[in-house]
Design a protein around this motif. Structure first.
Motif, short mmCIF file in Angstrom:
data_model
loop_
_atom_site.label_atom_id
_atom_site.label_comp_id
_atom_site.label_asym_id
_atom_site.label_seq_id
_atom_site.Cartn_x
_atom_site.Cartn_y
_atom_site.Cartn_z
N ALA A 97 34.81 -18.06 -0.68
CA ALA A 97 36.11 -17.42 -0.89
C ALA A 97 35.97 -16.01 -1.47
N SER A 98 35.14 -15.87 -2.48
CA SER A 98 34.96 -14.56 -3.12
C SER A 98 34.32 -13.58 -2.16
N CYS A 99 33.34 -14.05 -1.41
CA CYS A 99 32.65 -13.19 -0.44
C CYS A 99 33.63 -12.66 0.60
N VAL A 100 34.41 -13.55 1.20
CA VAL A 100 35.35 -13.15 2.24
C VAL A 100 36.43 -12.23 1.68
N THR A 101 36.94 -12.56 0.50
CA THR A 101 37.99 -11.74 -0.11
C THR A 101 37.54 -10.30 -0.32
N PHE A 102 36.38 -10.13 -0.96
CA PHE A 102 35.90 -8.78 -1.26
C PHE A 102 35.50 -8.03 0.01
N ALA A 103 34.87 -8.73 0.95
CA ALA A 103 34.45 -8.07 2.19
C ALA A 103 35.65 -7.65 3.04
N SER A 104 36.66 -8.51 3.12
CA SER A 104 37.82 -8.23 3.98
C SER A 104 38.69 -7.13 3.41
N GLN A 105 38.66 -6.96 2.10
CA GLN A 105 39.47 -5.93 1.46
C GLN A 105 38.65 -4.68 1.13
N ASN A 106 37.45 -4.61 1.71
CA ASN A 106 36.57 -3.44 1.55
C ASN A 106 36.25 -3.13 0.09
N MET A 107 36.18 -4.18 -0.72
CA MET A 107 35.81 -4.00 -2.12
C MET A 107 34.31 -4.14 -2.33
N ALA A 108 33.62 -4.71 -1.33
CA ALA A 108 32.17 -4.83 -1.37
C ALA A 108 31.65 -4.88 0.06
#
Length: 329
Positions: A97-108
């Protein structure tokens, strides 16, 4: 006399040249292979990420010429992903969940290079609740660790399979460590969390398993191994070696369950009985399944977390399985 001296001199020169050639041919003149430093993050006491501990303790990273520097043992996935955003980590073990959230929102800018585990969560019900299956949760209060988490998706999937509209269930957010007391005191009727919390609740007689996630969604993805995209571009060989150590550790766990359980006890600090129970509910697997990850990404898109128009294209770009044996699926 002069000819004799010249002959001796020539002989000495030839001898030195011969020794020097042998010295170089033997590899002694080659530069030594340097050990690569890798800054690694993981979630504190997370049983799903046992492969990291096994690889570290068994020397699998060292065998690959890696100098592992722990960039942090994090309490939650968003905290670890924030460290990626700040450029403080090269590789990490983290929840989907954390990986997808940050990647999809261009935060990481990260890539999934391997899976850490599949399955490993359970729906628990409080003592005294007469519930034979998930349909009994209609009209009940159920705790999840967070909205749009994998457990949120698993619960909604289980409810729908049981013919229950999630709208008719009071779904609230409770931190996993607090779920056990919430069950024991009937503050909630049920919870869903990842191991070892279900096994801890069972050991403390605070609840019982209603359904394991392996039945809700067989072999569903859970924790993954991610690499910083820039680090991977600059150091593909280091990532390849890290993945090789992870794969070896994962296979070691599967072939040596008793020893792995003992190591898990040391890694998490949990009682052996809890660890042994939890290990039976976790599938350690290094191969990410793109279709399964896409299924979860589509759920996060419906929830408004993922903004990309094409979940399949996003997932294909997120998963980079080139370093795995036989690659991913």
């Amino acid at each position: 006399m002069k000819n004799a001296k010249r002959g001796q001199t020539l002989f000495c020169v030839l001898l030195l040249l011969s020794l020097l050639a042998g010295f170089i041919a033997g590899g002694c003149g080659a530069a030594p292979k340097t050990t690569k430093v890798v800054r690694v993050g993981f979630l504190r006491n997370d049983l799903h990420q046992l492969a990291y501990y096994v690889a570290r303790e068994k020397g699998f990273f060292t065998e690959q010429g890696l100098d592992i520097r722990e960039g942090g043992a994090f309490n939650a996935g968003p905290e670890e992903m924030s460290a990626f955003s700040a450029g403080e980590l090269d590789i990490g073990y983290v929840g989907m969940a954390s990986c997808v959230t940050f990647a999809s929102q261009n935060m990481a800018d990260v890539k999934i290079v391997a899976q850490a585990n599949a399955n490993g969560s359970s729906i628990m019900v409080r003592p005294g609740l007469d519930a034979g299956d998930v349909s009994a949760l209609r009209g009940r209060t159920v705790a999840i660790p967070g909205m749009s988490t994998l457990e949120d998706f698993l619960l909604r999937t289980a409810l729908q399979k049981a013919g229950v509209d999630p709208v008719g269930v009071n779904i609230i957010v409770v931190k996993p460590p607090e779920m056990i007391s919430a069950l024991a005191t009937a503050q909630v009727d049920a919870t869903i969390a990842c191991e070892p919390y279900p096994s801890m609740a069972h050991a403390q007689k605070a609840g019982r398993v209603l359904e394991n996630s392996s039945k809700i969604w067989p072999r569903h993805p859970c924790c993954v191994v991610v690499a910083d995209a820039a680090f991977m571009d600059r150091n593909p060989d280091a990532v390849r070696r890290f993945v090789a150590a992870h794969v070896k550790a994962t296979e070691y766990i599967k072939k040596n369950i008793a020893e792995a359980s003992s190591m898990a006890h040391l890694f998490t600090g949990q009682e052996s009985a809890v660890v042994n129970s939890a290990m039976k509910n976790i599938r350690f697997d290094y191969r990410p399944e793109t279709k399964a990850i896409t299924k979860y990404v589509e759920f996060m898109k419906r929830a408004g977390v993922v903004k990309q128009k094409n979940p399949s294209a996003f997932t294909r770009n997120l998963v980079d399985a080139r370093f795995l044996p036989g690659r991913g699926s």
